[in-house]
Motif scaffolding. Sequence first.
Motif, PDB file in Angstrom:
ATOM      1  N   ASP A 147       0.834  -1.196   0.000  1.00  0.00           N
ATOM      2  CA  ASP A 147       0.000   0.000   0.000  1.00  0.00           C
ATOM      3  C   ASP A 147       0.873   1.253   0.000  1.00  0.00           C
ATOM      4  OD1 ASP A 147      -2.469  -1.274  -0.045  1.00  0.00           O
ATOM      5  OD2 ASP A 147      -2.689  -1.288   2.125  1.00  0.00           O
ATOM      6  N   HIS A 148       0.220   2.409  -0.001  1.00  0.00           N
ATOM      7  CA  HIS A 148       0.931   3.686   0.063  1.00  0.00           C
ATOM      8  C   HIS A 148       1.922   3.632   1.219  1.00  0.00           C
ATOM      9  CE1 HIS A 148       1.719   7.937   0.637  1.00  0.00           C
ATOM     10  NE2 HIS A 148       1.148   8.172  -0.539  1.00  0.00           N
ATOM     11  N   PRO A 149       3.147   4.116   1.020  1.00  0.00           N
ATOM     12  CA  PRO A 149       4.163   3.993   2.072  1.00  0.00           C
ATOM     13  C   PRO A 149       3.812   4.694   3.383  1.00  0.00           C
ATOM     14  CG  PRO A 149       5.067   5.077   0.110  1.00  0.00           C
ATOM     15  CD  PRO A 149       3.669   4.701  -0.208  1.00  0.00           C
ATOM     16  N   ARG A 150       2.886   5.648   3.347  1.00  0.00           N
ATOM     17  CA  ARG A 150       2.504   6.342   4.582  1.00  0.00           C
ATOM     18  C   ARG A 150       1.199   5.813   5.169  1.00  0.00           C
ATOM     19  NH1 ARG A 150       4.475  10.577   1.244  1.00  0.00           N
ATOM     20  NH2 ARG A 150       2.386  11.299   0.788  1.00  0.00           N
ATOM     21  N   ALA A 151       0.626   4.767   4.605  1.00  0.00           N
ATOM     22  CA  ALA A 151      -0.675   4.267   5.061  1.00  0.00           C
ATOM     23  C   ALA A 151      -0.646   3.832   6.527  1.00  0.00           C
ATOM     24  CB  ALA A 151      -1.148   3.115   4.175  1.00  0.00           C
ATOM     25  N   LEU A 152       0.309   3.026   6.894  1.00  0.00           N
ATOM     26  CA  LEU A 152       0.369   2.522   8.266  1.00  0.00           C
ATOM     27  C   LEU A 152       0.489   3.674   9.265  1.00  0.00           C
ATOM     28  CD1 LEU A 152       0.501   0.235  10.335  1.00  0.00           C
ATOM     29  CD2 LEU A 152       2.954   0.032   9.851  1.00  0.00           C
ATOM     30  N   ALA A 153       1.376   4.619   8.990  1.00  0.00           N
ATOM     31  CA  ALA A 153       1.557   5.759   9.893  1.00  0.00           C
ATOM     32  C   ALA A 153       0.279   6.596   9.981  1.00  0.00           C
ATOM     33  CB  ALA A 153       2.730   6.618   9.430  1.00  0.00           C
ATOM     34  N   LEU A 154      -0.431   6.750   8.867  1.00  0.00           N
ATOM     35  CA  LEU A 154      -1.671   7.529   8.867  1.00  0.00           C
ATOM     36  C   LEU A 154      -2.743   6.857   9.723  1.00  0.00           C
ATOM     37  CD1 LEU A 154      -3.126  10.052   7.762  1.00  0.00           C
ATOM     38  CD2 LEU A 154      -3.879   8.622   5.845  1.00  0.00           C
ATOM     39  N   TYR A 155      -2.859   5.530   9.599  1.00  0.00           N
ATOM     40  CA  TYR A 155      -3.825   4.815  10.437  1.00  0.00           C
ATOM     41  C   TYR A 155      -3.472   4.973  11.910  1.00  0.00           C
ATOM     42  CZ  TYR A 155      -5.784   2.567   6.276  1.00  0.00           C
ATOM     43  OH  TYR A 155      -6.398   2.331   5.075  1.00  0.00           O
ATOM     44  N   GLN A 156      -2.198   4.853  12.242  1.00  0.00           N
ATOM     45  CA  GLN A 156      -1.786   4.982  13.642  1.00  0.00           C
ATOM     46  C   GLN A 156      -2.006   6.405  14.149  1.00  0.00           C
ATOM     47  OE1 GLN A 156       2.109   2.927  12.790  1.00  0.00           O
ATOM     48  NE2 GLN A 156       1.685   2.046  14.809  1.00  0.00           N
ATOM     49  N   LYS A 157      -1.691   7.391  13.336  1.00  0.00           N
ATOM     50  CA  LYS A 157      -1.882   8.793  13.725  1.00  0.00           C
ATOM     51  C   LYS A 157      -3.346   9.078  14.047  1.00  0.00           C
ATOM     52  CE  LYS A 157      -1.561  13.436  11.822  1.00  0.00           C
ATOM     53  NZ  LYS A 157      -1.297  14.221  10.619  1.00  0.00           N
ATOM     54  N   ASN A 158      -4.245   8.360  13.407  1.00  0.00           N
ATOM     55  CA  ASN A 158      -5.672   8.600  13.587  1.00  0.00           C
ATOM     56  C   ASN A 158      -6.331   7.640  14.573  1.00  0.00           C
ATOM     57  OD1 ASN A 158      -6.698  10.896  11.802  1.00  0.00           O
ATOM     58  ND2 ASN A 158      -5.192   9.842  10.532  1.00  0.00           N
ATOM     59  N   GLY A 159      -5.529   6.903  15.337  1.00  0.00           N
ATOM     60  CA  GLY A 159      -6.063   6.156  16.464  1.00  0.00           C
ATOM     61  C   GLY A 159      -6.029   4.641  16.392  1.00  0.00           C
ATOM     62  N   PHE A 160      -5.610   4.073  15.277  1.00  0.00           N
ATOM     63  CA  PHE A 160      -5.511   2.616  15.185  1.00  0.00           C
ATOM     64  C   PHE A 160      -4.190   2.135  15.780  1.00  0.00           C
ATOM     65  CE2 PHE A 160      -8.649   3.289  11.799  1.00  0.00           C
ATOM     66  CZ  PHE A 160      -9.548   2.262  12.056  1.00  0.00           C
ATOM     67  N   THR A 161      -4.223   0.942  16.367  1.00  0.00           N
ATOM     68  CA  THR A 161      -3.033   0.328  16.961  1.00  0.00           C
ATOM     69  C   THR A 161      -2.782  -1.017  16.297  1.00  0.00           C
ATOM     70  OG1 THR A 161      -3.543   1.368  19.081  1.00  0.00           O
ATOM     71  CG2 THR A 161      -2.024  -0.503  19.127  1.00  0.00           C
ATOM     72  N   PRO A 162      -1.544  -1.284  15.862  1.00  0.00           N
ATOM     73  CA  PRO A 162      -1.246  -2.603  15.290  1.00  0.00           C
ATOM     74  C   PRO A 162      -1.422  -3.697  16.333  1.00  0.00           C
ATOM     75  CG  PRO A 162       0.509  -1.045  14.762  1.00  0.00           C
ATOM     76  CD  PRO A 162      -0.391  -0.381  15.782  1.00  0.00           C
ATOM     77  N   VAL A 163      -2.050  -4.801  15.917  1.00  0.00           N
ATOM     78  CA  VAL A 163      -2.255  -5.922  16.827  1.00  0.00           C
ATOM     79  C   VAL A 163      -1.619  -7.208  16.317  1.00  0.00           C
ATOM     80  CG1 VAL A 163      -4.351  -4.983  17.891  1.00  0.00           C
ATOM     81  CG2 VAL A 163      -4.540  -6.417  15.841  1.00  0.00           C
ATOM     82  N   ARG A 164      -1.287  -7.239  15.033  1.00  0.00           N
ATOM     83  CA  ARG A 164      -0.704  -8.463  14.479  1.00  0.00           C
ATOM     84  C   ARG A 164      -0.113  -8.157  13.103  1.00  0.00           C
ATOM     85  NH1 ARG A 164      -3.215 -12.804  11.397  1.00  0.00           N
ATOM     86  NH2 ARG A 164      -5.250 -11.794  11.469  1.00  0.00           N
ATOM     87  N   ARG A 165       0.928  -8.896  12.769  1.00  0.00           N
ATOM     88  CA  ARG A 165       1.534  -8.786  11.441  1.00  0.00           C
ATOM     89  C   ARG A 165       1.647 -10.174  10.836  1.00  0.00           C
ATOM     90  NH1 ARG A 165       3.838  -4.467  14.078  1.00  0.00           N
ATOM     91  NH2 ARG A 165       3.746  -2.524  12.917  1.00  0.00           N
ATOM     92  N   GLU A 166       1.592 -10.221   9.521  1.00  0.00           N
ATOM     93  CA  GLU A 166       1.660 -11.501   8.814  1.00  0.00           C
ATOM     94  C   GLU A 166       2.441 -11.299   7.515  1.00  0.00           C
ATOM     95  OE1 GLU A 166      -1.528 -14.774   7.037  1.00  0.00           O
ATOM     96  OE2 GLU A 166      -2.264 -12.943   7.981  1.00  0.00           O
ATOM     97  N   ASP A 167       3.478 -12.120   7.316  1.00  0.00           N
ATOM     98  CA  ASP A 167       4.272 -12.070   6.081  1.00  0.00           C
ATOM     99  C   ASP A 167       3.653 -12.986   5.047  1.00  0.00           C
ATOM    100  OD1 ASP A 167       6.189 -10.284   7.100  1.00  0.00           O
ATOM    101  OD2 ASP A 167       7.270 -11.926   8.067  1.00  0.00           O
ATOM    102  N   LYS A 168       3.560 -12.485   3.814  1.00  0.00           N
ATOM    103  CA  LYS A 168       2.939 -13.247   2.730  1.00  0.00           C
ATOM    104  C   LYS A 168       3.698 -13.003   1.435  1.00  0.00           C
ATOM    105  CE  LYS A 168      -1.354 -14.304   3.332  1.00  0.00           C
ATOM    106  NZ  LYS A 168      -2.577 -14.758   3.347  1.00  0.00           N
ATOM    107  N   THR A 169       3.363 -13.790   0.429  1.00  0.00           N
ATOM    108  CA  THR A 169       3.844 -13.552  -0.927  1.00  0.00           C
ATOM    109  C   THR A 169       2.658 -13.694  -1.872  1.00  0.00           C
ATOM    110  OG1 THR A 169       4.417 -15.871  -1.282  1.00  0.00           O
ATOM    111  CG2 THR A 169       6.186 -14.426  -0.497  1.00  0.00           C
TER     112      THR A 169
END
Length: 188
Positions: A152-174
């Motif tokens: 996704d857009h390189p700033r997407a994760l930071a934008l979600y976090q800035k607006n109140g979302f918190t990461p809860v899990r990560r998953e590596d895929k191909t």
Amino acid sequence: MTLQKAGTKVAYTITYLEMEQRPSYDWPHLPSGSTAALLKADKPPVWWFLSLYDAVGRDYAWEDIHKLEHPEIEAWLQKDVMSLYTLLDHGWPQGFFMLEDKPDGVCDLAYFGMVPEAVGRGLGSWLLQTAILTGWDRPDTRRMTVQTCTLDHPRALALYQKNGFTPVRREDKTRILTRDRDLTRIPT
């Protein structure tokens, strides 16, 4: 490499995020001078959703929905738990978001994004905050979720976090790309 050809195997990481309570910010104001309008689609046709999906997601390898047949997409879009909102300005779509009610009071921000021509005009933050507050205004919402990935857009994760979302899990895929991906069109 500026072009990833269809058939290329790419690695990426999905980040799942949650928001446990309504954020404290108020409804945002459109950027000064904007003539944008947000419209909710009533039972949108498949072609409308796909046009938004492709306009926003083409550069970010949004391809999964194309694995479904049109009747499957139509049935999904027509469900009462789905809501599609389109941001229009200057007579054309600038971006969109889609909310989906899930069990146990979860409202999922299923899709969110801006078309490339609208990025950097200040509408993205406005649209995301509006999407979040719209989700919290839905009956029975007790938690919001969203996911993003490194495609996704390189700033997407930071934008979600800035607006109140918190990461809860990560998953590596191909995945194997089904369409060419022009990396020069992705902002840094």
